[in-house]
Design a protein around this motif. Structure first.
Motif, PDB file in Angstrom:
ATOM      1  N   ASN A   6      63.536  35.694  39.553  1.00  0.00           N
ATOM      2  CA  ASN A   6      62.154  35.303  39.825  1.00  0.00           C
ATOM      3  C   ASN A   6      61.494  36.479  40.524  1.00  0.00           C
ATOM      4  O   ASN A   6      61.588  36.623  41.737  1.00  0.00           O
ATOM      5  N   LYS A   7      60.854  37.361  39.769  1.00  0.00           N
ATOM      6  CA  LYS A   7      60.229  38.552  40.320  1.00  0.00           C
ATOM      7  C   LYS A   7      58.910  38.798  39.606  1.00  0.00           C
ATOM      8  O   LYS A   7      58.845  38.785  38.390  1.00  0.00           O
ATOM      9  N   VAL A   8      57.864  39.038  40.412  1.00  0.00           N
ATOM     10  CA  VAL A   8      56.543  39.331  39.884  1.00  0.00           C
ATOM     11  C   VAL A   8      56.131  40.704  40.395  1.00  0.00           C
ATOM     12  O   VAL A   8      56.279  40.995  41.582  1.00  0.00           O
ATOM     13  N   ILE A   9      55.621  41.543  39.516  1.00  0.00           N
ATOM     14  CA  ILE A   9      55.110  42.862  39.885  1.00  0.00           C
ATOM     15  C   ILE A   9      53.654  42.934  39.441  1.00  0.00           C
ATOM     16  O   ILE A   9      53.352  42.692  38.273  1.00  0.00           O
ATOM     17  N   LEU A  10      52.768  43.244  40.391  1.00  0.00           N
ATOM     18  CA  LEU A  10      51.341  43.348  40.091  1.00  0.00           C
ATOM     19  C   LEU A  10      50.765  44.614  40.697  1.00  0.00           C
ATOM     20  O   LEU A  10      51.159  45.017  41.798  1.00  0.00           O
ATOM     21  N   LEU A  11      49.825  45.219  39.998  1.00  0.00           N
ATOM     22  CA  LEU A  11      49.061  46.345  40.515  1.00  0.00           C
ATOM     23  C   LEU A  11      47.606  46.031  40.225  1.00  0.00           C
ATOM     24  O   LEU A  11      47.234  45.842  39.073  1.00  0.00           O
ATOM     25  N   GLY A  12      46.810  45.907  41.286  1.00  0.00           N
ATOM     26  CA  GLY A  12      45.415  45.541  41.077  1.00  0.00           C
ATOM     27  C   GLY A  12      44.585  45.757  42.319  1.00  0.00           C
ATOM     28  O   GLY A  12      45.012  46.402  43.278  1.00  0.00           O
ATOM     29  N   ASN A  13      43.372  45.209  42.279  1.00  0.00           N
ATOM     30  CA  ASN A  13      42.420  45.363  43.377  1.00  0.00           C
ATOM     31  C   ASN A  13      42.130  44.019  44.018  1.00  0.00           C
ATOM     32  O   ASN A  13      42.022  43.003  43.319  1.00  0.00           O
ATOM     33  N   LEU A  14      41.965  44.038  45.348  1.00  0.00           N
ATOM     34  CA  LEU A  14      41.632  42.819  46.077  1.00  0.00           C
ATOM     35  C   LEU A  14      40.203  42.390  45.775  1.00  0.00           C
ATOM     36  O   LEU A  14      39.294  43.213  45.761  1.00  0.00           O
ATOM     37  N   GLY A  15      40.022  41.088  45.585  1.00  0.00           N
ATOM     38  CA  GLY A  15      38.704  40.537  45.310  1.00  0.00           C
ATOM     39  C   GLY A  15      37.943  40.166  46.572  1.00  0.00           C
ATOM     40  O   GLY A  15      36.733  39.993  46.545  1.00  0.00           O
ATOM     41  N   ARG A  16      38.663  40.028  47.685  1.00  0.00           N
ATOM     42  CA  ARG A  16      38.036  39.687  48.970  1.00  0.00           C
ATOM     43  C   ARG A  16      38.953  40.154  50.086  1.00  0.00           C
ATOM     44  O   ARG A  16      40.123  40.461  49.857  1.00  0.00           O
ATOM     45  N   ASP A  17      38.425  40.211  51.308  1.00  0.00           N
ATOM     46  CA  ASP A  17      39.259  40.566  52.450  1.00  0.00           C
ATOM     47  C   ASP A  17      40.367  39.528  52.617  1.00  0.00           C
ATOM     48  O   ASP A  17      40.150  38.340  52.352  1.00  0.00           O
TER      49      ASP A  17
END
Length: 157
Positions: A6-17
């Motif tokens: 059970n492993k999730v890898i994400l690369l992205g930008n924050l939508g809010r603080d």
């Protein structure tokens, strides 16, 4: 054979603080959402298309939450590794609701800041001993040439 992963890898930008909260136990948690996008060219119209997906992230562990609180802001580009968890809760009317989140907690989690210090305009962490050995965080400063005498080294976590 391995039982399961059970492993999730994400690369992205924050939508809010990030939202920082204290739990009843006294420890802190952070929650925020990350946007990831995929782009493609429509074969029929040759038009560029884009689809954005939003992912809920929850961070436990006082050391890592402190880093999130100090350095992660709306628009920050980050890399996260965590575990996918679905929790059940009830709304005000007593209806069962389900929320799926990427949870960063313990040894199998990673949070890497991908913005440079100059872009985020943040100060260095004063006391790096607050972080436990079970959590990792890095800041990969972009290697840009500059005429100033400022050092563009990584923040030492």
């Amino acid at each position: 054979m391995v039982g399961s992963v059970n492993k999730v890898i994400l690369l992205g930008n924050l939508g809010r603080d990030p939202d920082i909260r204290s739990m009843q136990s006294g420890s802190k948690m952070a929650s925020f959402s990350i946007a990831t996008s995929k782009r493609w060219k429509d074969k029929n119209t040759q038009e560029q298309k884009e689809k954005t997906s939003w992912h809920n992230i929850v961070v436990f562990g006082d050391g890592l939450v402190d880093i999130v609180e100090k350095y992660v802001k709306k628009g920050s580009k980050i890399y996260v590794e965590g575990e996918l968890q679905t929790r059940k809760w009830q709304d005000q009317d007593g209806n069962d609701k389900y929320t799926t989140e990427v949870v960063l907690q313990g040894y199998n989690s990673n949070l890497t800041l991908l913005d440079s210090r100059n872009n985020t305009q943040q100060q260095q962490v004063e006391n790096q001993s607050d972080m436990g050995n079970d959590q990792q965080i890095e800041n990969n400063s972009s290697s840009q040439s500059s005429d100033s005498d400022d050092s563009d080294e990584d923040i030492p976590f």
